[in-house]
Scaffold this active site. Structure first.
Site, short mmCIF file in Angstrom:
data_model
loop_
_atom_site.label_atom_id
_atom_site.label_comp_id
_atom_site.label_asym_id
_atom_site.label_seq_id
_atom_site.Cartn_x
_atom_site.Cartn_y
_atom_site.Cartn_z
N GLN A 115 0.77 -1.21 0.00
CA GLN A 115 -0.09 0.08 -0.19
C GLN A 115 0.84 1.22 0.03
O GLN A 115 0.49 2.34 -0.76
CB GLN A 115 -0.97 0.08 1.35
CG GLN A 115 -1.61 1.28 1.52
CD GLN A 115 -2.58 1.65 0.42
OE1 GLN A 115 -3.30 0.58 -0.33
NE2 GLN A 115 -2.97 2.78 0.10
N GLU A 116 2.13 1.32 0.75
CA GLU A 116 2.79 2.42 0.84
C GLU A 116 3.68 2.60 -0.44
O GLU A 116 3.72 3.69 -0.73
CB GLU A 116 4.01 2.25 2.01
CG GLU A 116 3.12 2.17 3.25
CD GLU A 116 2.82 3.61 3.59
OE1 GLU A 116 3.07 4.50 2.97
OE2 GLU A 116 1.86 3.86 4.73
N SER A 117 4.37 1.54 -0.98
CA SER A 117 5.55 1.80 -2.10
C SER A 117 5.29 0.91 -3.26
O SER A 117 5.87 0.93 -3.92
CB SER A 117 6.71 1.65 -1.49
OG SER A 117 7.06 0.21 -0.97
#
Length: 483
Positions: free
Chosen positions: A314-316
């Protein structure tokens, strides 16, 4: 006098016939009426279900899970007995087992079928679903069954309900034909559609939505039926303590939020489907995740490593060199302040980033009030990971001020978008926040985590038990359908 003798003889004969007919039925009724007592005496509730990603499965830690499992376990606890799960291949096998008293309850996202009204009792409805025709994305989309030609390969699992639906259609459309494969589950047939091994299948809409999270090539052509109630099936009886107990349990489960929590756990993430997103994600699971799996496992701590991996995606999107315009960097997209706090010096080093991200998430969990159920603390912590601890505490305060329960994640998450509305954030300690993004953030992570779990479950199952060939099935043509 003669007439009286005849009438007495006839009456006696009828009485003897009645005794002969009623006695066994009294035994049956007595047996059925004592079904609840039998469960209590044996100390076990036997529930029949089907192994798939929604109803029942074994999670990566070796524990049973699934909507029907969680609900069945709660009902067994309510009865004060142990739970025994019997996993069967299809709905026909479930109904046969229930008819022959091999199970106490059939529970597998089963749609209401009026024709079973005399054979079984129905439990309270807890959701709804429909039958859907499924095809592979990229191929021509049929708009109705009439567009299926004789050369199209339509394969269904063993289901009397589906057979009746298709047989009725075949009377209007003589060229319609299909195959029944009693060896493959509904989920297995969905996977075969995704892989292009068969053209079409018909499946429960709940199972279709779940399968799309790991095989986005699965596409819905149209609904075969209208939506119908989904409920449990129980043994038939003129009086049933078991049905009464189930009704009382379900009423309580609705009032105390159990049903809502179970549905949120297993349904909320599958309600969202974005083909491009899921396709990119499943490709990443295959090609990128293996590079980092060992690190996620090494630093998982008290977390499921798949959840940690889902946060990183989700972040990267599992890019260790990722950098945002706001300055967050690395596979876990850490701020400079968080990196300093976690004592790492290179945010683009995957191991340092995963280690720090996990430690920070564990710290956030420790900041969630102990009044929050342990299994829900992670969702509060993820909210804080996304928009800051202060805003997470703010949404708890807001929920309480609106008359809700700040310890109930379902009530809290629905209020997250309100943090962006001035009438609410102007009264909060930490002010404005993009709460709607935090809401979607947590939903995405839950969806990504479940997709990893089910991707590996399906892969491991295919390795340990290769799918039987589609040719191992019964072909239904206009000729043998009428026999």
């Amino acid at each position: 006098m003669k007439g009286l003798v005849i009438r007495i003889s006839v009456a006696l004969a009828l009485l003897l016939w009645a005794v002969d007919m009623v006695f066994p039925w009294q035994q049956i009724i007595r047996s059925e009426a004592n079904h609840y007592e039998a469960i209590q005496e044996r100390g076990t509730l036997v529930v029949g279900t089907i192994n798939n990603s929604v109803s029942y499965f074994i999670d990566p830690n070796g524990n049973p899970a699934g909507l029907e499992y969680d609900l069945s376990k709660s009902f067994a606890d309510y009865l004060g007995v142990e739970l025994e799960i019997k996993s069967l291949d299809n709905s026909d096998a479930l109904f046969d087992a229930l008819q022959n008293n091999k199970i106490d309850i059939a529970a597998a996202n089963l749609l209401h079928q009026q024709r079973y009204q005399k054979q079984f009792q129905f439990g309270p409805a807890y959701t709804s679903a429909s039958w859907q025709l499924v095809y592979r994305k990229g191929k021509d989309k049929p708009r109705s069954l009439t567009q299926l030609s004789a050369k199209d390969k339509l394969v269904i699992t063993q289901s009397e309900e589906l057979l009746n639906i298709l047989s009725a259609q075949q009377k209007k459309q003589p060229t319609l034909s299909w195959q029944i494969n009693s060896l493959l589950s509904q989920e297995a047939l969905l996977l075969q559609v995704a892989e292009g091994k068969i053209d079409y299948t018909i499946a429960n809409s709940i199972d279709v939505s779940a399968a799309q999270q790991i095989k986005p090539e699965i596409a819905v052509a149209f609904d075969i039926t209208d939506e119908a109630d989904v409920h449990w099936y129980l043994p038939s009886s003129s009086y049933s303590e078991l049905q009464a107990a189930l009704l009382d349990f379900m009423n309580g489960a609705i009032e105390n939020g159990l049903i809502a929590r179970i549905e949120e756990k297993y349904f909320s993430h599958i309600a969202q489907f974005d083909y491009v997103d899921i396709k990119s994600y499943t490709n990443a699971i295959e090609k990128i995740l293996p590079k980092y799996t060992a690190l996620f496992k090494k630093y998982q701590g008290e977390l499921d490593w798949r959840l940690l991996a889902a946060v990183a995606y989700q972040e990267s999107h599992w890019n260790e060199d990722a950098t945002s315009p706001t300055g967050v960097r690395g596979i876990m997209m850490l701020t400079k302040a968080t990196a300093d706090r976690m004592k790492i010096n290179d945010r683009t080093d995957a191991e340092q980033s995963i280690k720090a991200g996990s430690e920070y998430l564990h710290w956030l969990i420790s900041q969630v009030p102990n009044s929050v159920p342990q299994e829900d603390k992670i969702w509060y912590a993820l909210t804080a990971y996304n928009m800051g601890l202060g805003h997470m505490l703010d949404v708890r305060r807001l929920t309480k001020s609106l008359g809700g329960d700040p310890d109930n994640w379902l009530e809290v998450k629905k209020n997250l978008p309100l943090l962006a509305e001035k009438q609410y954030y102007s009264k909060l300690k930490y002010g404005y926040a993009r709460g709607y993004e935090a809401f979607q953030y947590v939903e995405n992570i839950r969806r990504y985590m479940n997709s990893i779990i089910n991707y590996h479950r399906v892969r491991d199952d295919q390795i340990s038990r290769p799918l039987e060939k589609v040719t191992d099935s019964i072909m239904i043509t206009p000729q043998n359908s009428q026999d």
